[in-house]
Design a protein around this motif. Structure first.
Motif, PDB file in Angstrom:
ATOM      1  N   ALA A  90       0.819  -1.215   0.000  1.00 21.62           N
ATOM      2  CA  ALA A  90       0.000   0.000   0.000  1.00 21.62           C
ATOM      3  C   ALA A  90       0.854   1.267   0.000  1.00 21.62           C
ATOM      4  CB  ALA A  90      -0.935  -0.006   1.201  1.00 21.62           C
ATOM      5  N   GLU A  91       2.075   1.194   0.551  1.00 20.54           N
ATOM      6  CA  GLU A  91       2.965   2.353   0.598  1.00 20.54           C
ATOM      7  C   GLU A  91       3.829   2.469  -0.653  1.00 20.54           C
ATOM      8  OE1 GLU A  91       5.163   1.676   4.139  1.00 20.54           O
ATOM      9  OE2 GLU A  91       3.456   2.003   5.454  1.00 20.54           O
ATOM     10  N   GLY A  92       3.735   1.485  -1.569  1.00 20.50           N
ATOM     11  CA  GLY A  92       4.503   1.527  -2.807  1.00 20.50           C
ATOM     12  C   GLY A  92       5.844   0.806  -2.731  1.00 20.50           C
ATOM     13  N   TYR A  93       6.084   0.091  -1.645  1.00 17.06           N
ATOM     14  CA  TYR A  93       7.352  -0.626  -1.475  1.00 17.06           C
ATOM     15  C   TYR A  93       7.215  -2.090  -1.885  1.00 17.06           C
ATOM     16  CZ  TYR A  93       9.454   3.225   1.113  1.00 17.06           C
ATOM     17  OH  TYR A  93       9.977   4.433   1.469  1.00 17.06           O
ATOM     18  N   VAL A  94       8.280  -2.602  -2.479  1.00 18.79           N
ATOM     19  CA  VAL A  94       8.365  -4.012  -2.839  1.00 18.79           C
ATOM     20  C   VAL A  94       9.400  -4.641  -1.914  1.00 18.79           C
ATOM     21  CG1 VAL A  94       8.900  -5.669  -4.659  1.00 18.79           C
ATOM     22  CG2 VAL A  94       7.857  -3.467  -5.240  1.00 18.79           C
ATOM     23  N   THR A  95       9.033  -5.749  -1.279  1.00 17.37           N
ATOM     24  CA  THR A  95       9.952  -6.437  -0.363  1.00 17.37           C
ATOM     25  C   THR A  95      10.638  -7.567  -1.105  1.00 17.37           C
ATOM     26  OG1 THR A  95       8.496  -5.925   1.495  1.00 17.37           O
ATOM     27  CG2 THR A  95      10.147  -7.646   1.839  1.00 17.37           C
ATOM     28  N   TYR A  96      11.973  -7.499  -1.124  1.00 18.13           N
ATOM     29  CA  TYR A  96      12.799  -8.529  -1.753  1.00 18.13           C
ATOM     30  C   TYR A  96      13.385  -9.434  -0.675  1.00 18.13           C
ATOM     31  CZ  TYR A  96      12.584  -6.007  -6.173  1.00 18.13           C
ATOM     32  OH  TYR A  96      12.153  -5.411  -7.328  1.00 18.13           O
ATOM     33  N   SER A  97      13.986 -10.517  -1.101  1.00 17.18           N
ATOM     34  CA  SER A  97      14.601 -11.447  -0.133  1.00 17.18           C
ATOM     35  C   SER A  97      15.760 -10.766   0.582  1.00 17.18           C
ATOM     36  CB  SER A  97      15.097 -12.706  -0.852  1.00 17.18           C
ATOM     37  OG  SER A  97      16.210 -12.394  -1.651  1.00 17.18           O
ATOM     38  N   ASN A  98      16.169 -11.363   1.696  1.00 17.38           N
ATOM     39  CA  ASN A  98      17.267 -10.809   2.476  1.00 17.38           C
ATOM     40  C   ASN A  98      18.612 -11.459   2.126  1.00 17.38           C
ATOM     41  OD1 ASN A  98      16.877 -13.330   3.601  1.00 17.38           O
ATOM     42  ND2 ASN A  98      16.882 -12.627   5.723  1.00 17.38           N
ATOM     43  N   VAL A  99      18.712 -12.061   0.947  1.00 16.22           N
ATOM     44  CA  VAL A  99      19.941 -12.727   0.528  1.00 16.22           C
ATOM     45  C   VAL A  99      20.987 -11.685   0.155  1.00 16.22           C
ATOM     46  CG1 VAL A  99      20.965 -14.260  -1.192  1.00 16.22           C
ATOM     47  CG2 VAL A  99      18.699 -14.756  -0.280  1.00 16.22           C
ATOM     48  N   ASN A 100      22.169 -11.820   0.749  1.00 13.85           N
ATOM     49  CA  ASN A 100      23.306 -10.969   0.426  1.00 13.85           C
ATOM     50  C   ASN A 100      24.173 -11.755  -0.560  1.00 13.85           C
ATOM     51  OD1 ASN A 100      25.807  -9.678   0.350  1.00 13.85           O
ATOM     52  ND2 ASN A 100      25.685  -9.035   2.481  1.00 13.85           N
ATOM     53  N   THR A 101      24.155 -11.360  -1.829  1.00  8.60           N
ATOM     54  CA  THR A 101      24.840 -12.156  -2.855  1.00  8.60           C
ATOM     55  C   THR A 101      26.345 -12.202  -2.652  1.00  8.60           C
ATOM     56  OG1 THR A 101      24.837 -10.251  -4.344  1.00  8.60           O
ATOM     57  CG2 THR A 101      23.077 -11.858  -4.618  1.00  8.60           C
ATOM     58  N   VAL A 102      26.950 -11.144  -2.134  1.00  7.78           N
ATOM     59  CA  VAL A 102      28.393 -11.149  -1.893  1.00  7.78           C
ATOM     60  C   VAL A 102      28.733 -12.167  -0.807  1.00  7.78           C
ATOM     61  CG1 VAL A 102      30.365  -9.776  -1.101  1.00  7.78           C
ATOM     62  CG2 VAL A 102      28.683  -8.757  -2.641  1.00  7.78           C
ATOM     63  N   GLU A 103      27.966 -12.164   0.263  1.00  6.21           N
ATOM     64  CA  GLU A 103      28.174 -13.127   1.350  1.00  6.21           C
ATOM     65  C   GLU A 103      27.968 -14.563   0.856  1.00  6.21           C
ATOM     66  OE1 GLU A 103      25.734 -14.208   5.333  1.00  6.21           O
ATOM     67  OE2 GLU A 103      26.317 -12.095   5.131  1.00  6.21           O
ATOM     68  N   GLU A 104      26.978 -14.757   0.019  1.00  2.71           N
ATOM     69  CA  GLU A 104      26.713 -16.100  -0.511  1.00  2.71           C
ATOM     70  C   GLU A 104      27.830 -16.571  -1.438  1.00  2.71           C
ATOM     71  OE1 GLU A 104      24.432 -18.137   0.603  1.00  2.71           O
ATOM     72  OE2 GLU A 104      23.716 -16.551   1.923  1.00  2.71           O
ATOM     73  N   MET A 105      28.398 -15.668  -2.211  1.00  5.32           N
ATOM     74  CA  MET A 105      29.530 -16.046  -3.067  1.00  5.32           C
ATOM     75  C   MET A 105      30.741 -16.444  -2.225  1.00  5.32           C
ATOM     76  SD  MET A 105      28.436 -15.995  -6.121  1.00  5.32           S
ATOM     77  CE  MET A 105      29.892 -16.089  -7.101  1.00  5.32           C
ATOM     78  N   VAL A 106      30.969 -15.730  -1.138  1.00  4.27           N
ATOM     79  CA  VAL A 106      32.058 -16.097  -0.226  1.00  4.27           C
ATOM     80  C   VAL A 106      31.786 -17.466   0.387  1.00  4.27           C
ATOM     81  CG1 VAL A 106      33.193 -15.491   1.962  1.00  4.27           C
ATOM     82  CG2 VAL A 106      32.743 -13.725   0.261  1.00  4.27           C
ATOM     83  N   ASN A 107      30.535 -17.722   0.797  1.00  2.79           N
ATOM     84  CA  ASN A 107      30.168 -19.039   1.331  1.00  2.79           C
ATOM     85  C   ASN A 107      30.378 -20.132   0.288  1.00  2.79           C
ATOM     86  OD1 ASN A 107      29.426 -18.322   3.929  1.00  2.79           O
ATOM     87  ND2 ASN A 107      27.303 -17.933   3.374  1.00  2.79           N
ATOM     88  N   MET A 108      30.036 -19.828  -0.966  1.00  3.25           N
ATOM     89  CA  MET A 108      30.194 -20.817  -2.021  1.00  3.25           C
ATOM     90  C   MET A 108      31.662 -21.151  -2.251  1.00  3.25           C
ATOM     91  SD  MET A 108      28.944 -20.710  -5.997  1.00  3.25           S
ATOM     92  CE  MET A 108      29.997 -19.334  -6.378  1.00  3.25           C
ATOM     93  N   ILE A 109      32.513 -20.142  -2.284  1.00  5.01           N
ATOM     94  CA  ILE A 109      33.948 -20.378  -2.489  1.00  5.01           C
ATOM     95  C   ILE A 109      34.521 -21.162  -1.320  1.00  5.01           C
ATOM     96  CG2 ILE A 109      36.205 -19.229  -2.605  1.00  5.01           C
ATOM     97  CD1 ILE A 109      34.725 -16.978  -4.195  1.00  5.01           C
ATOM     98  N   SER A 110      34.135 -20.801  -0.107  1.00  2.00           N
ATOM     99  CA  SER A 110      34.621 -21.503   1.083  1.00  2.00           C
ATOM    100  C   SER A 110      34.192 -22.961   1.095  1.00  2.00           C
ATOM    101  CB  SER A 110      34.114 -20.788   2.338  1.00  2.00           C
ATOM    102  OG  SER A 110      34.421 -21.513   3.489  1.00  2.00           O
ATOM    103  N   ALA A 111      32.923 -23.201   0.807  1.00  2.00           N
ATOM    104  CA  ALA A 111      32.414 -24.580   0.794  1.00  2.00           C
ATOM    105  C   ALA A 111      33.062 -25.392  -0.316  1.00  2.00           C
ATOM    106  CB  ALA A 111      30.894 -24.573   0.637  1.00  2.00           C
ATOM    107  N   SER A 112      33.233 -24.785  -1.470  1.00  2.54           N
ATOM    108  CA  SER A 112      33.843 -25.474  -2.602  1.00  2.54           C
ATOM    109  C   SER A 112      35.290 -25.860  -2.306  1.00  2.54           C
ATOM    110  CB  SER A 112      33.781 -24.577  -3.835  1.00  2.54           C
ATOM    111  OG  SER A 112      34.429 -25.176  -4.925  1.00  2.54           O
TER     112      SER A 112
END
Length: 138
Positions: A90-112
């Motif tokens: 109603a206020e004109g805002y769109v809520t997106y996910s709280n995923v931080n892509t930079v943090e996830e890329m670091v997690n992916m490199i670490s796990a890999s």
């Protein structure tokens, strides 16, 4: 610790890191999603590891790893002002996910890298066992 126990310990780490990579992939796939029909946006998930005792008898001193839980990140999703978007509130805002892509890329490199390191440990242990068997043949 017996040489064969190395495969159990490294195998547990490979399995745990594989689950972590799957969670990271899910997070990255949902990084730019908006709130669904229930009004809730995708929440980033994080893998929580736990020490797992391996073996029985004399090998009880060895420990591996297992996934104890996969938890959701409680931080709110990012809100972007876009009144023309069909999912805007109603206020004109769109809520997106709280995923931080930079943090996830670091997690992916670490796990890999952890996954690769444990595969290398198993490969080295296999080579050592084969060399030990070859010594017995001489």
């Amino acid at each position: 610790m017996s040489m064969f126990q190395i495969f159990s310990v490294s195998g547990s780490a490979v399995s745990a890191q594989s689950q972590r990579l799957n969670v990271v992939a899910s997070n990255l796939a949902n990084a730019d999603t908006v709130a669904g029909p229930d009004g809730q946006a995708y929440k980033a998930r994080q893998v929580v590891f736990q020490t797992a005792l391996m073996g029985a008898g004399n090998d009880i001193g060895s420990a591996g790893v297992k996934v104890s839980t996969i938890s959701e990140d409680p931080t709110p999703g990012r809100r972007v002002l876009d009144p023309k978007h069909p999912k805007a509130d109603a206020e004109g805002y769109v809520t997106y996910s709280n995923v931080n892509t930079v943090e996830e890329m670091v997690n992916m490199i670490s796990a890999s890298r952890s996954y690769q390191n444990n595969i290398e440990v198993m490969s080295t242990a296999k080579s050592l066992l084969l060399k030990t068997l070859q010594m017995g043949q001489s």
